[in-house]
Scaffold this motif. Structure first.
Motif, mmCIF file in Angstrom:
data_model
loop_
_atom_site.group_PDB
_atom_site.id
_atom_site.type_symbol
_atom_site.label_atom_id
_atom_site.label_comp_id
_atom_site.label_asym_id
_atom_site.label_seq_id
_atom_site.Cartn_x
_atom_site.Cartn_y
_atom_site.Cartn_z
ATOM 1 N N ASN A 48 0.912 -1.395 -0.164
ATOM 2 C CA ASN A 48 -0.113 -0.063 0.013
ATOM 3 C C ASN A 48 0.841 1.418 0.048
ATOM 4 O OD1 ASN A 48 -2.429 -1.588 0.057
ATOM 5 N ND2 ASN A 48 -2.568 -1.727 2.325
ATOM 6 N N GLY A 154 3.687 4.297 5.097
ATOM 7 C CA GLY A 154 2.359 4.768 5.568
ATOM 8 C C GLY A 154 2.303 6.247 5.587
ATOM 9 N N GLU A 321 0.662 2.155 12.939
ATOM 10 C CA GLU A 321 -0.822 2.433 12.396
ATOM 11 C C GLU A 321 -0.620 2.710 10.976
ATOM 12 O OE1 GLU A 321 1.054 6.326 14.005
ATOM 13 O OE2 GLU A 321 1.009 4.343 14.542
ATOM 14 N N ASN A 322 -1.721 2.125 10.401
ATOM 15 C CA ASN A 322 -2.208 2.541 9.010
ATOM 16 C C ASN A 322 -1.338 1.845 7.963
ATOM 17 O OD1 ASN A 322 -4.364 4.014 9.984
ATOM 18 N ND2 ASN A 322 -3.101 5.730 10.167
ATOM 19 N N VAL A 323 -0.640 0.756 8.385
ATOM 20 C CA VAL A 323 0.210 0.187 7.285
ATOM 21 C C VAL A 323 -0.224 -1.762 7.718
ATOM 22 C CG1 VAL A 323 2.121 1.635 7.354
ATOM 23 C CG2 VAL A 323 2.251 0.085 8.659
ATOM 24 N N ASP A 349 -6.839 -6.876 13.186
ATOM 25 C CA ASP A 349 -6.260 -5.935 12.649
ATOM 26 C C ASP A 349 -6.725 -5.676 11.067
ATOM 27 O OD1 ASP A 349 -4.156 -4.555 11.101
ATOM 28 O OD2 ASP A 349 -3.087 -4.949 12.693
ATOM 29 N N GLU A 351 -5.765 -3.671 8.840
ATOM 30 C CA GLU A 351 -4.459 -3.647 7.772
ATOM 31 C C GLU A 351 -3.855 -4.844 7.608
ATOM 32 O OE1 GLU A 351 -4.031 -0.832 6.119
ATOM 33 O OE2 GLU A 351 -5.145 0.399 7.045
ATOM 34 N N HIS A 383 -5.016 2.223 14.238
ATOM 35 C CA HIS A 383 -5.318 2.245 13.017
ATOM 36 C C HIS A 383 -6.544 3.446 12.766
ATOM 37 C CE1 HIS A 383 -2.727 -1.185 11.653
ATOM 38 N NE2 HIS A 383 -3.457 -1.761 12.059
ATOM 39 N N ARG A 384 -6.454 4.035 11.625
ATOM 40 C CA ARG A 384 -7.386 4.967 11.500
ATOM 41 C C ARG A 384 -8.943 4.604 11.959
ATOM 42 N NH1 ARG A 384 -5.958 5.704 6.918
ATOM 43 N NH2 ARG A 384 -4.311 7.335 7.325
ATOM 44 N N GLU A 385 -9.289 3.475 11.521
ATOM 45 C CA GLU A 385 -10.601 2.908 11.634
ATOM 46 C C GLU A 385 -11.078 2.852 12.981
ATOM 47 O OE1 GLU A 385 -13.107 -1.018 10.574
ATOM 48 O OE2 GLU A 385 -11.784 0.001 9.041
ATOM 49 N N GLU A 388 -11.027 6.439 14.841
ATOM 50 C CA GLU A 388 -12.426 7.091 14.469
ATOM 51 C C GLU A 388 -13.476 6.503 15.253
ATOM 52 O OE1 GLU A 388 -12.357 6.765 10.122
ATOM 53 O OE2 GLU A 388 -11.303 8.469 9.921
#
Length: 426
Positions: A48, A154, A321-323, A349, A351, A383-385, A388
Motif C-alpha cells: 500500500n 504509511g 498504524e495504517n500500514v 487488525d 490492515e 489504525h485510523r478506523e 475514528e
C-alpha cells in the motif's frame, strides 16, 4: 543524467524508489520474490505504499531475472537488513543481493546501496562480494556509493521525492554522478556526504536517536505508573515549553527503529566500545510488551476476573498504524506474555493480512464481527478506523460493554470514558 537505472529489492523502500525514477526514466525493477513481481505487473502493491494508478504511469520493467541487470549501469540496492535472534546484524539479504548484482555487473556501473548498515559495511562487506562474483576491480571497473533510505511506511507527506537525499560516492567524480542521478527525481534536493562511512553513520543514528528518546519516554511511563500519575497528562503539560521534544511512550517495533541501533552497537563493540546508553534504551523498549501484559494481568486480578481462561482482545498487530507491515511488531510480545498466564487472546487488525500474521507469528486474525466478548481490550495499534470509532468500537468488544481497556498509545479521550470501563494507558 543519462544513466540506465536498475533497482534491486522492491519492498517498502525499493518500490517507491523505482516508481519515482520510473516517472522520469525507463528502469529495471528486480526482486527475487516472483509473487511480488507478478502482483506488481498486475498493478497491485500489497504494501500500500504505491497506488495502482501510479504503477500504470511509470516505465518499469518488473522482473525476477537477474540477467536483466546487465542492461543498466546504475544499480540501487534496497533490500532488508534485519537482525537475528541474538540481536546481531543479519546481512544475508544484502550479501545475496550483492552476489546477484556481481554476477550481472557491466563495466563502468555504479552500485548504490540504500539498505541501513553499520559504518563501513558497504566497503568491507559489499565490495568484496561484488568483486568476487563479477571478477572486476572496484574503483577501476565499477564503483560504489551509499544513499541511505528514508522511507517512512504509511507516510504520504514525507515521501522519497520530498525528503532531502543524503548521497555519497567512493570518489568525488562518482559522488557527482550519484548526486545528479538522485537530484533528477528528488525534489527536496540532495546532501553530499564527505564519505560513504559518513552517510552510513548518518542513517544509523537517525533511528538510534528516536529509539533512545522513546526509551526515555517509556522509562518515564514506568516511573509514573508506580507514582500513579498519568504519563500522557505529564507530557501534555511539559509540552507547553517551546523546546520540549515531542516524543511519547509506546511499543517500538518495525524494521527501522527497533533494529537499526543494533547495527551501530555491533560495530561499536567490534572496535572496543561498549555503547551503554543505546543498549539501555534497546533493553527498555524491548521489555515494554511484557510490562503492558503484566499490568493487565494485575488489573484483571484486582477486578476479580479469573486470569486463567480470561478473554482478551488485542486491537491491531502491525508494527505501526495504517500500514500492513507486520515485521518486528512488538504487539506479539504482549500477546505471548498474556498467553503465558493461560489467558485466551484473540487478535484483529484491519490492515494486516491473515496469511502473513499466521506465517510470521502463528497468530490467527479474526474480523471484528467474529470476536467473542472480552474481559479486556488492548488497544495496541491506532489504525485510523479504530481511532475514528473511538470508545464505541472498544466498548462493543467487551462483555456487557464493561471491563478493562489498555490504551497503549493514549489515543482514546480519557474525558469521554464510559463509567463502567477501567482505563489504563502507558
Amino acid at each position: 543524467m543519462n544513466r540506465k537505472i536498475g533497482v534491486v529489492g522492491l519492498g517498502y523502500v525499493g518500490l517507491p524508489v523505482a516508481v519515482a525514477f520510473g516517472k522520469e526514466h525507463n528502469i529495471i525493477g528486480f526482486d527475487i520474490n516472483e509473487n511480488r513481481i507478478s502482483t506488481l505487473k498486475q498493478g497491485t502493491d500489497y504494501t500500500n505504499e504505491v497506488t495502482g494508478e501510479e504503477l500504470k504511469e511509470v516505465s518499469i520493467d518488473f522482473t525476477s531475472d537477474g540477467s536483466k541487470l546487465k542492461e543498466v549501469d546504475f544499480i540501487i540496492v534496497a533490500v532488508p537488513t534485519p537482525i537475528n535472534e541474538h540481536n546481531q546484524p543479519d546481512l544475508t539479504p544484502l550479501v545475496k543481493a550483492a552476489e546477484t548484482v556481481g554476477k550481472n555487473l557491466v563495466n563502468g556501473t555504479i552500485v548504490v546501496f540504500e539498505s541501513t548498515v553499520y559504518p563501513g559495511a558497504t566497503e568491507e562487506v559489499c565490495v568484496p562480494v561484488l568483486e568476487r562474483f563479477s571478477g572486476m576491480k572496484c574503483g577501476v571497473d565499477f564503483f560504489v556509493g551509499y544513499s541511505p533510505e528514508r522511507i517512512n511506511p504509511g507516510d504520504k507527506k514525507h515521501t522519497f521525492t520530498t525528503i532531502t537525499k543524503v548521497v555519497s560516492g567512493q570518489t568525488p567524480e562518482v559522488l557527482e554522478v550519484v548526486a545528479d542521478t538522485y537530484a533528477s527525481v528528488v525534489k527536496a534536493g540532495v546532501h553530499k556526504a564527505s564519505s560513504i562511512k559518513v552517510a552510513e553513520a548518518a542513517k544509523v543514528i537517525e533511528n538510534t536517536q528516536r529509539d533512545v528518546n522513546i526509551a526515555l519516554m517509556n522509562e518515564l511511563a514506568l516511573i509514573f505508573d508506580r507514582l500513579d500519575i498519568d504519563t500522557a497528562e505529564v507530557l501534555e503539560a511539559a509540552g507547553t515549553k517551546w523546546n520540549f521534544l515531542n516524543f511519547s511512550p509506546g511499543l517500538v517495533g518495525g524494521h527501522c527503529i527497533g533494529v537499526d541501533p543494533y547495527y551501530l552497537t555491533h560495530k561499536a563493540q567490534a572496535v572496543g566500545y561498549q555503547p551503554d546508553v543505546i543498549l539501555a534504551g534497546r533493553r527498555i523498549n524491548d521489555d515494554l510488551g511484557k510490562f503492558i501484559a503484566r499490568t493487565l494481568v494485575k488489573k484483571l486480578i484486582k477486578a476479580g476476573i479469573g486470569v486463567q481462561g480470561a478473554m482478551v482482545t488485542v486491537l491491531g498487530l502491525t508494527f505501526k498504524e495504517n500500514v500492513p507491515d507486520l515485521r518486528n511488531s512488538k504487539v506479539i510480545d504482549v500477546i505471548r506474555e498474556l498467553q503465558e498466564y493461560d489467558i485466551k487472546v484473540q487478535v484483529t487488525d484491519v490492515e494486516a493480512e491473515a496469511i502473513e500474521a499466521m506465517r510470521e507469528y502463528g497468530v490467527s486474525l479474526s474480523t471484528i464481527a467474529d470476536l467473542k466478548p472480552a474481559d479486556a481490550v488492548v488497544f495496541a495499534v491506532p489504525h485510523r478506523e479504530y481511532v475514528e470509532g473511538s470508545w464505541n468500537v472498544v466498548q462493543s468488544l467487551l462483555k456487557d460493554k464493561t471491563g478493562i481497556v489498555v490504551d497503549v498509545k493514549s489515543c482514546l479521550d480519557k474525558a469521554l470514558k464510559p463509567d463502567n470501563i477501567e482505563l489504563w494507558r502507558l
